[in-house]
Motif scaffolding. Structure first.
Motif, short mmCIF file in Angstrom:
data_model
loop_
_atom_site.label_atom_id
_atom_site.label_comp_id
_atom_site.label_asym_id
_atom_site.label_seq_id
_atom_site.Cartn_x
_atom_site.Cartn_y
_atom_site.Cartn_z
N VAL A 1 13.12 0.93 0.88
CA VAL A 1 12.94 1.32 -0.29
C VAL A 1 12.12 0.55 -1.42
N GLU A 2 11.64 1.24 -2.36
CA GLU A 2 10.77 0.51 -3.41
C GLU A 2 11.43 0.01 -4.69
N ALA A 3 11.36 -1.32 -5.01
CA ALA A 3 12.26 -1.77 -6.22
C ALA A 3 11.42 -1.27 -7.50
N VAL B 1 8.04 -4.39 -3.20
CA VAL B 1 8.06 -5.02 -4.47
C VAL B 1 6.76 -4.79 -4.99
N ASN B 2 6.57 -4.22 -6.36
CA ASN B 2 5.10 -4.43 -6.93
C ASN B 2 4.69 -5.69 -7.53
N VAL B 3 3.61 -6.23 -7.22
CA VAL B 3 2.95 -7.26 -7.59
C VAL B 3 1.75 -7.23 -8.46
N LEU C 1 4.72 -6.51 -0.04
CA LEU C 1 4.33 -6.68 -1.31
C LEU C 1 3.43 -5.53 -1.64
N GLU C 2 3.39 -4.81 -2.71
CA GLU C 2 2.44 -3.78 -3.10
C GLU C 2 1.43 -4.59 -4.12
N ILE C 3 0.30 -4.43 -3.83
CA ILE C 3 -0.67 -4.83 -4.51
C ILE C 3 -1.56 -3.94 -4.66
N ILE D 1 -1.46 -1.94 0.24
CA ILE D 1 -2.26 -1.43 -1.05
C ILE D 1 -1.77 -0.26 -1.82
N ASP D 2 -1.28 -0.52 -3.07
CA ASP D 2 -0.65 0.83 -3.71
C ASP D 2 -1.62 1.52 -4.48
N ASP D 3 -1.08 2.63 -4.64
CA ASP D 3 -2.10 3.63 -5.42
C ASP D 3 -3.35 3.89 -4.99
N LEU E 1 -0.95 1.37 3.59
CA LEU E 1 -1.67 2.17 2.61
C LEU E 1 -0.81 3.02 2.00
N LYS E 2 -0.68 2.95 0.48
CA LYS E 2 0.23 3.80 -0.16
C LYS E 2 -0.71 4.82 -0.95
N LEU E 3 -0.64 6.13 -0.22
CA LEU E 3 -1.49 7.04 -0.96
C LEU E 3 -0.87 7.39 -2.29
N ALA F 1 2.87 8.29 1.88
CA ALA F 1 2.42 9.22 0.87
C ALA F 1 3.37 9.03 -0.31
N GLU F 2 2.98 9.05 -1.56
CA GLU F 2 3.62 8.90 -2.65
C GLU F 2 3.86 10.34 -3.29
N GLY F 3 4.84 10.47 -4.12
CA GLY F 3 5.11 11.60 -4.97
C GLY F 3 5.21 13.14 -4.29
CA CA Z 1 4.13 0.83 -6.04
#
Ligand code: CA
Ligand code: C2E
Ligand code: CA
Ligand code: CA
Length: 281
Positions: free
Chosen positions: A57-59, A118-120, A150-152, A180-182, A201-203, A237-239
């Motif tokens: 889960v993403e906070a 967790v987004n950092v 950790l999402e950077i 790696i976020d976004d 890798l978060k696309l 994959a996001e969204g």
């Molecule tokens: Ca994020």
């Protein structure tokens, strides 16, 4: 502008002025909000695309503003990055997210939930004692390092790459994973991947939006997924909003996804039902 009478223009100007006043007001209240812990977390499921099982889960932080109600990050994260309040917010988010996953794990030893993401913010990561903060947060929550992702962002690595890479190595040596976020929205992208000590890798959603309508976009995402796989990076994959996008990504070999098609960000109480382990026979 055409179609905007004099009254409309004045209304537009006064709306603009009041929204600027509101933004300024919010900004000055941010430190107090950290002090009073006016924040709350929602959690969005991250699923295995093959079977929709929730593995993480993403906070996602929200501000419970005393007079304005629940505010999304859109209303305050940028300002908090500018005035530094994001460091306190981020540290609270980290601790709260770890406390929460420890509670979920304790509540259901068979849970499918493996980690919380967790987004950092870059500013938070750059504080001199970030690695120590993470270690302390894990200890205080009684959480295992493997429970934390950790999402950077790519922009972090553009400046002072050596120190960043050193800290990333230290975190991974502890057993914490890094994403790696976004991915796809920055500049560095592909060439950096090879040198970056990351696991996931978060696309970005903007990459996923057009995969069904644009053959080029489809080909690009397919190539990135294949490349990531060969670099031993897991891809999220996001969204994902439509079943068609889900199936296309699954077919490409993308293993994980997140998006309204599966679930919106949820309150903590809604997570256990989605991650319940199979009952022993
Ligand atoms: Ca994020
Ligand atoms: P993000 O890290 O890219 O997080 C995903 C955002 O996309 C979330 O918005 C989520 O609700 C939204 N989303 C997820 N699936 C879908 C979908 O299928 N369709 C659409 N349209 N949207 C989807 P949210 O919660 O408003 O967060 C926005 C951004 O705020 C996040 O983007 C992240 O950059 C930032 N943020 C959130 N929580 C934190 C935090 O604790 N610390 C920091 N530094 N930034 C945070
Ligand atoms: Ca994104
Ligand atoms: Ca492929």
């Amino acid at each position: 502008a055409k179609g905007m009478g004099k009254g409309g223009w004045q209304r537009y100007q006064s709306d603009l002025a009041s929204s600027m006043v509101q933004r300024l007001e919010l900004r000055t209240q941010l430190y107090e909000a950290v002090e009073d812990e006016q924040f709350i977390l929602q959690f969005q499921p991250i699923v295995e695309l093959a079977d929709q099982r929730v593995t993480g889960v993403e906070a996602l932080v929200r501000w419970q503003h005393p007079t304005r109600g629940l505010l999304s990050p859109f209303h305050f994260v940028e300002a908090a990055e500018e005035n530094g309040a994001i460091v306190g917010i981020g540290n609270w988010v980290l601790r709260e997210a770890l406390r929460q996953i420890a509670a979920w794990k304790a509540g259901d030893p068979g849970t499918t939930l493996r980690y919380v993401s967790v987004n950092v913010s870059p500013l938070q990561f750059r504080t001199s004692d970030f690695v120590a903060q993470v270690r302390e947060a894990l200890e205080d929550a009684g959480a295992r390092p493997e429970w934390l992702l950790l999402e950077i962002t790519e922009s972090l690595v553009l400046k002072d790459a050596e120190k960043v890479i050193r800290d990333l190595r230290a975190l991974r040596a502890m057993g914490v994973r890094v994403a790696i976020d976004d991915f796809g929205t920055g500049y560095s992208s592909l060439s950096y991947l090879r040198q970056m000590p990351v696991d996931v890798l978060k696309l970005d959603k903007s990459f996923i939006d057009d995969i069904l309508t644009s053959r080029q976009q489809h080909a690009l995402v397919d190539a990135i997924v294949t490349l990531a796989e060969n670099l031993d990076l897991a891809v999220v994959a996001e969204g994902i909003e439509e079943a068609g996008q889900w199936h296309a990504l699954d077919t490409m070999g993308c293993r994980y996804g997140q998006g309204y098609h599966f679930a919106k960000p949820l309150w903590p109480a809604d997570i256990p039902a989605l991650t319940a382990g199979l009952a022993e026979p």
